[in-house]
Write an enzyme that holds these catalytic residues in place. Structure first.
Site, PDB file in Angstrom:
ATOM      1  N   GLN A 118     -78.521  -3.093  21.207  1.00 33.63           N
ATOM      2  CA  GLN A 118     -78.999  -1.708  21.185  1.00 33.63           C
ATOM      3  C   GLN A 118     -78.585  -1.041  19.881  1.00 33.63           C
ATOM      4  O   GLN A 118     -77.433  -1.112  19.456  1.00 33.63           O
ATOM      5  CB  GLN A 118     -78.475  -0.926  22.389  1.00 33.63           C
ATOM      6  CG  GLN A 118     -76.971  -0.861  22.526  1.00 33.63           C
ATOM      7  CD  GLN A 118     -76.552  -0.187  23.824  1.00 33.63           C
ATOM      8  OE1 GLN A 118     -77.050  -0.510  24.888  1.00 33.63           O
ATOM      9  NE2 GLN A 118     -75.633   0.757  23.740  1.00 33.63           N
ATOM     10  N   SER A 121     -75.664   4.018  18.075  1.00 31.91           N
ATOM     11  CA  SER A 121     -74.673   4.746  17.283  1.00 31.91           C
ATOM     12  C   SER A 121     -74.966   4.677  15.793  1.00 31.91           C
ATOM     13  O   SER A 121     -75.503   3.680  15.286  1.00 31.91           O
ATOM     14  CB  SER A 121     -73.271   4.202  17.552  1.00 31.91           C
ATOM     15  OG  SER A 121     -72.892   4.421  18.886  1.00 31.91           O
ATOM     16  N   SER A 153     -73.214  -4.440  18.929  1.00 31.92           N
ATOM     17  CA  SER A 153     -72.806  -5.734  19.478  1.00 31.92           C
ATOM     18  C   SER A 153     -73.999  -6.677  19.536  1.00 31.92           C
ATOM     19  O   SER A 153     -75.114  -6.269  19.898  1.00 31.92           O
ATOM     20  CB  SER A 153     -72.232  -5.556  20.887  1.00 31.92           C
ATOM     21  OG  SER A 153     -71.144  -4.675  20.887  1.00 31.92           O
ATOM     22  N   GLU A 236     -75.275   0.894  31.207  1.00 34.58           N
ATOM     23  CA  GLU A 236     -74.220   0.316  30.373  1.00 34.58           C
ATOM     24  C   GLU A 236     -72.852   0.592  30.970  1.00 34.58           C
ATOM     25  O   GLU A 236     -71.991  -0.290  31.020  1.00 34.58           O
ATOM     26  CB  GLU A 236     -74.310   0.896  28.960  1.00 34.58           C
ATOM     27  CG  GLU A 236     -73.223   0.387  28.029  1.00 34.58           C
ATOM     28  CD  GLU A 236     -73.306   1.001  26.647  1.00 34.58           C
ATOM     29  OE1 GLU A 236     -72.976   0.306  25.672  1.00 34.58           O
ATOM     30  OE2 GLU A 236     -73.680   2.183  26.539  1.00 34.58           O
ATOM     31  N   GLU A 369     -63.400  10.525  26.130  1.00 36.14           N
ATOM     32  CA  GLU A 369     -63.576  11.974  26.105  1.00 36.14           C
ATOM     33  C   GLU A 369     -64.961  12.363  26.628  1.00 36.14           C
ATOM     34  O   GLU A 369     -65.100  13.325  27.410  1.00 36.14           O
ATOM     35  CB  GLU A 369     -63.380  12.501  24.679  1.00 36.14           C
ATOM     36  CG  GLU A 369     -61.963  12.410  24.155  1.00 36.14           C
ATOM     37  CD  GLU A 369     -61.537  10.998  23.760  1.00 36.14           C
ATOM     38  OE1 GLU A 369     -60.327  10.774  23.575  1.00 36.14           O
ATOM     39  OE2 GLU A 369     -62.415  10.117  23.621  1.00 36.14           O
TER      40      GLU A 369
END
Length: 399
Positions: A118, A121, A153, A236, A369
């Protein structure tokens, strides 16, 4: 052959498996031919539709089918080597892809012939994923994509990538996104390794330079990319922290095995911490079982974020205590050589490796977070954190 019905009894389903194995003896067949035949018979994902590896049954039947194949010595599809494809891409394709796209992409995904990754980011958009800036500009039947993705990844092994891009910078950041499937063999795709502190290059950075992506590879409508992304991310988080496992497996298993087999490492003051972690692991295991049961009757929700958060803390705390118990032995490290790990086989590494690798657990799949924000707002229904940028065009946001 038994008729396919949604309410097919477990005994009838296992009879179907027995008949399949008699006709396709795994010891006498090529591994990939066997997997293709299993998919075609609807015994891959039994809850998927007929023609897509399933029989349209209840998801709860899958475990019995998998156990029957394992008992017969049948090959699996190397799930660890294609975890993103199986755990994230497939559910997203099932929900958003067209029938033609599903028939093209899902069969080789399940067999492991085609690995997926994917491209989400970016250097400037990690936790704030809606801020991605990789651009997609329409050009006839194609889109021209430019940008950089990071922490990807399996990109070095993958054929296909789930791609989130900015298709309209004049809209607020959550509204101007679109979602595509990218063939990583396309000209303009540059995949570079990112070396981790473990010594491995498990992740990648991916540069996209005038990459042409056909519009027929789009999932969802133009501008609907955030909704599609949420479906991927919820799957995920379940894949990372919410899969049902056996008692004392995973990180806590390594720790308890050390305690039992190395009595010289035991210390009275560490016993309470060990028991606390064991209790946390058992609570997480039971919560995962409950989530698995919930998934059998519906799609994943925000609960997966809680399990992902709990798993990250458990993995890191277990690795820390294990190093503490080992003392000077913990300073030993087996191999710093730059390498691409083989995810098709379980890793047998020293405790120091797992201490370093599990630092990533609280980052990958959404930071701890962000998980806490999701839990507070979507599970506990607490007031949302103020967001002053949600109504501002992405192009006008500070960069």
């Amino acid at each position: 052959m038994i008729d396919v019905e949604t309410s097919e009894a477990p005994s009838a389903l296992l009879e179907r498996v027995t008949e399949f194995l008699a006709e396709h003896p795994p010891a006498q067949m090529d591994r990939m031919d066997f997997l293709r035949a299993r998919f075609a018979a609807g015994l891959a994902w039994v809850h998927y539709p007929v023609g897509l590896g399933g029989l349209g049954l209840d998801p709860s039947a899958q475990s019995a089918v998998d156990a029957a194949f394992a008992a017969a010595g049948a090959p699996d599809n190397h799930p660890r080597a294609n975890v993103i494809g199986l755990g994230m891409a497939a559910p997203t394709l099932l929900r958003y892809a067209t029938p033609e796209q599903q028939k093209t992409w899902i069969p080789p995904l399940w067999t492991g012939e085609e690995v997926w990754c994917q491209l989400f980011s970016e250097p400037g958009a990690g936790s704030d994923l809606a801020g991605v800036g990789a651009s997609a500009v329409r050009d006839g039947d194609d889109w021209i994509v430019n940008g950089q993705k990071v922490w990807t990844s399996l990109a070095h092994d993958a054929r296909w990538a789930l791609l989130l891009v900015r298709s309209d910078p004049s809209l607020p950041k959550h509204q101007g996104l679109s979602y595509f499937v990218l063939d990583l063999r396309t000209p303009g795709v540059d995949i570079r390794p990112l070396r981790q502190m473990t010594g491995e290059a498990e992740f990648n950075e991916v540069y996209l330079d005038d990459v042409r992506v056909p519009d027929v590879n789009r999932l969802g409508a133009v501008g609907e990319g955030w909704a599609v992304t949420q479906a991927t991310l919820m799957n995920e988080r379940v894949a990372i922290g919410g899969s049902a496992v056996a008692r004392e497996s995973g990180p806590i298993g390594d720790l308890t095995d050390l305690w039992r087999t190395r009595p010289e490492c035991r210390r009275p003051e560490a016993h309470d911490e060990l028991m606390r972690l064991w209790t946390d692991a058992e609570a997480l295991r039971l919560a995962s079982v409950r989530l698995t049961q919930q998934l059998e009757v519906g799609a994943p929700g925000p609960e997966g974020s809680g399990l992902k958060l709990a798993y990250s803390a458990l993995a890191q705390d277990s690795a820390s205590l294990q190093l503490d118990l080992l003392g000077s032995d913990a300073l030993r490290y087996d191999d710093w050589t730059l390498c691409r790990p083989d995810l098709s086989v379980p890793l047998d590494r020293v405790s120091g490796y797992w201490y370093l690798r599990r630092r990533a657990n609280s980052i990958e799949g959404g930071t701890s977070e962000i998980m806490r924000n999701i839990i507070s707002e979507r599970v506990l229904r607490l007031p949302a954190e103020p967001r002053v940028d949600k109504d501002i065009a992405w192009k006008d946001l500070p960069k």
